[in-house]
Design an enzyme around this catalytic site. Structure first.
Site: not given
Ligand code: PLP
Length: 463
Positions: A110
């Protein structure tokens, strides 16, 4: 370059306007009116460093910001990462690569978007002369990344609500131990949904939103999706020719569908030829069910070892739907209305795209984590482990490592026997934690924010 709403009932916006607004007024999500064609540009970008590549890319999407200003913004944002390559591509063997996205200040992917978004907010404040109150709710990672994107920025005060006892201890420390005057991490009773409800209510109180110049920090800002596009291009340009020729699958641990959507959008721009994307879910598998049946059906969220993916309503899915429905805003609007009223949407078929999916439960996460350690001597966090489950046999895999394993030490140690550490997290352990508790109540949050915004920051501490 103009930005339109997926629901078609908002006038088009410039990049800067779309970023400032976050969500379109009709409830839809912003998308570029048309996507640029990258097919001939990409190879010309091969020699660029990460920040330069990001600047070139963003200049296509936000041309009202001159290229040299983009270069300054991206150099500052990605200069805060602790790896010279920003997003290193690590080779585990000829068929298996990892795109490490955890070298930013909060050790999760993020940071790629939120470091840049913090600087775009700063630019907005400088141009409008208006102080910005940034508000959001978090289940852990977004809050800490947003806080570190706004840390110490003058003209911005950030408020993040998080559920008491429901974020990982180190995530709480990343939010509550910054010592920065413009940061307010607020601990509220209940679940993430309670925190999110208060945030939505605050935005619903138009008078208050105007009074404090409220801005949302959430996963649907178009700048966040675009910032995540860049590392797919970056990784593609760094893969050996033989790997690209063999066919590539980007494997993306997925919750809100923001990360994998970014890669897929890059492909819609004519880049990443022949690439397939795998939507790797945990036991909260709404997207896996969709990509195997064409039915999108919200279920109960069940806490898992990969907590940032414990989501059953993927907020970026609407952007994908818009394209799948032929870029037809009326159909998208109808589909979203159906989903809102029934919690269910049926396409009647699995759309023919380059996306596929997988699902893994907690036991599988632990087994995969152990297996990756045994096979490659490489430690992954539980979210990344979801991606390593069931690697393709017909392609080269590039697994996106979305968080540093040291953020989730218990499950990593249980599975691999290795105690993951990171110096920035170690340093946090000895810092004083000020837990600012508030009721999960609109009145309490508004009162707190008004006081924090009007009294000198050093005495703006909750009772
Ligand atoms: C460590 C981690 N991996 C994967 C995700 C999933 O990403 P997205 O919500 O963009 O699909 C998140 C986010 O929420 C995350 O913090």
């Amino acid at each position: 370059m103009r930005y339109i709403s997926t629901r078609g009932q908002t006038p088009s916006h410039s990049f800067t306007e779309a970023v400032a607004a976050g969500l379109a007024a009709d409830g839809g999500l912003f998308l570029p009116e048309s996507l640029p064609d990258l097919s001939t540009r990409v190879t010309g970008w091969a020699g660029l460093g990460y920040a330069q590549l990001a600047a070139e890319f963003f200049h296509l999407f936000g041309p009202e910001i001159p290229l040299d200003e983009w270069q300054a913004l991206t150099s500052e944002a990605y200069g805060r990462f602790d790896h010279p390559e920003v997003a290193p591509v690590v080779r585990l063997d000829d068929r298996t690569f990892v795109l490490e996205l955890f070298h930013g200040p909060t050790l999760a992917f993020k940071d790629f978007a939120l470091q840049l978004l913090g600087l775009l907010y700063r630019r907005q404040v400088a141009r409008t002369g208006q102080h910005l109150a940034v508000l959001g709710a978090t289940s852990g990672d977004t809050g800490s990344a947003a806080i570190h994107g706004c840390l110490g920025q003058s003209g911005i005060t950030i408020f993040i609500l998080y559920p008491d006892g429901r974020v990982a201890p180190l995530q709480e420390r990343q939010m509550a131990c910054t010592g920065a005057d413009n940061v307010h991490a607020l601990c509220v009773p209940g679940t993430f949904d309670d925190a999110q409800r208060v945030v939505k209510e605050a935005f619903g109180d138009a008078g208050f939103a105007r009074e404090v110049n409220l801005s949302a920090v959430n996963s649907i800002n178009i700048a966040r999706v675009l910032a995540q596009c860049v590392y797919y291009l970056w990784a593609w340009l760094r893969l050996p020719d033989a790997a690209r020729a063999a066919g590539v699958e980007f494997v993306v641990p997925t919750g809100n569908f923001g990360n994998v959507l970014a890669g897929w959008l890059v492909q819609q721009m004519g880049a990443l030829p022949g690439v397939r994307f795998r939507v790797a879910t945990n036991q909260n598998d709404i997207l896996h069910r969709f990509f195997t049946t064409g039915e999108y059906e919200e279920g109960e969220v069940r806490a898992s070892h990969a907590p940032s993916m414990d989501i059953q309503a993927a907020s970026n899915f609407e952007r994908f739907l818009y394209y799948v429905l032929g870029e037809d805003a009326a159909r998208t609007r109808a589909a979203m209305a159906e989903m809102k009223s029934s919690g269910h949407l049926s396409l009647g078929h699995v759309p023919a795209t380059t996306l596929c999916s997988s699902r893994v439960d907690d036991q599988g996460i632990v087994q995969t984590l152990a297996h990756v350690w045994q096979q490659y001597g490489y430690v992954v966090d539980p979210h990344t482990a979801c991606g390593f489950f069931g690697l393709a046999s017909d392609r080269v895999s590039v697994v996106l490592a979305t968080a540093h394993p040291a953020k989730f030490p218990e499950v990593v140690q249980e599975a691999s026997g290795v105690e993951p550490v990171h110096p920035s997290l170690e340093a946090l352990k000895s810092k004083p934690l000020v837990r600012r508790r508030l009721a999960a109540d609109l009145g309490a949050v508004e009162e707190y924010m008004r006081r924090a915004l009007t009294v000198p920051p050093s005495i703006a501490v909750a009772p």
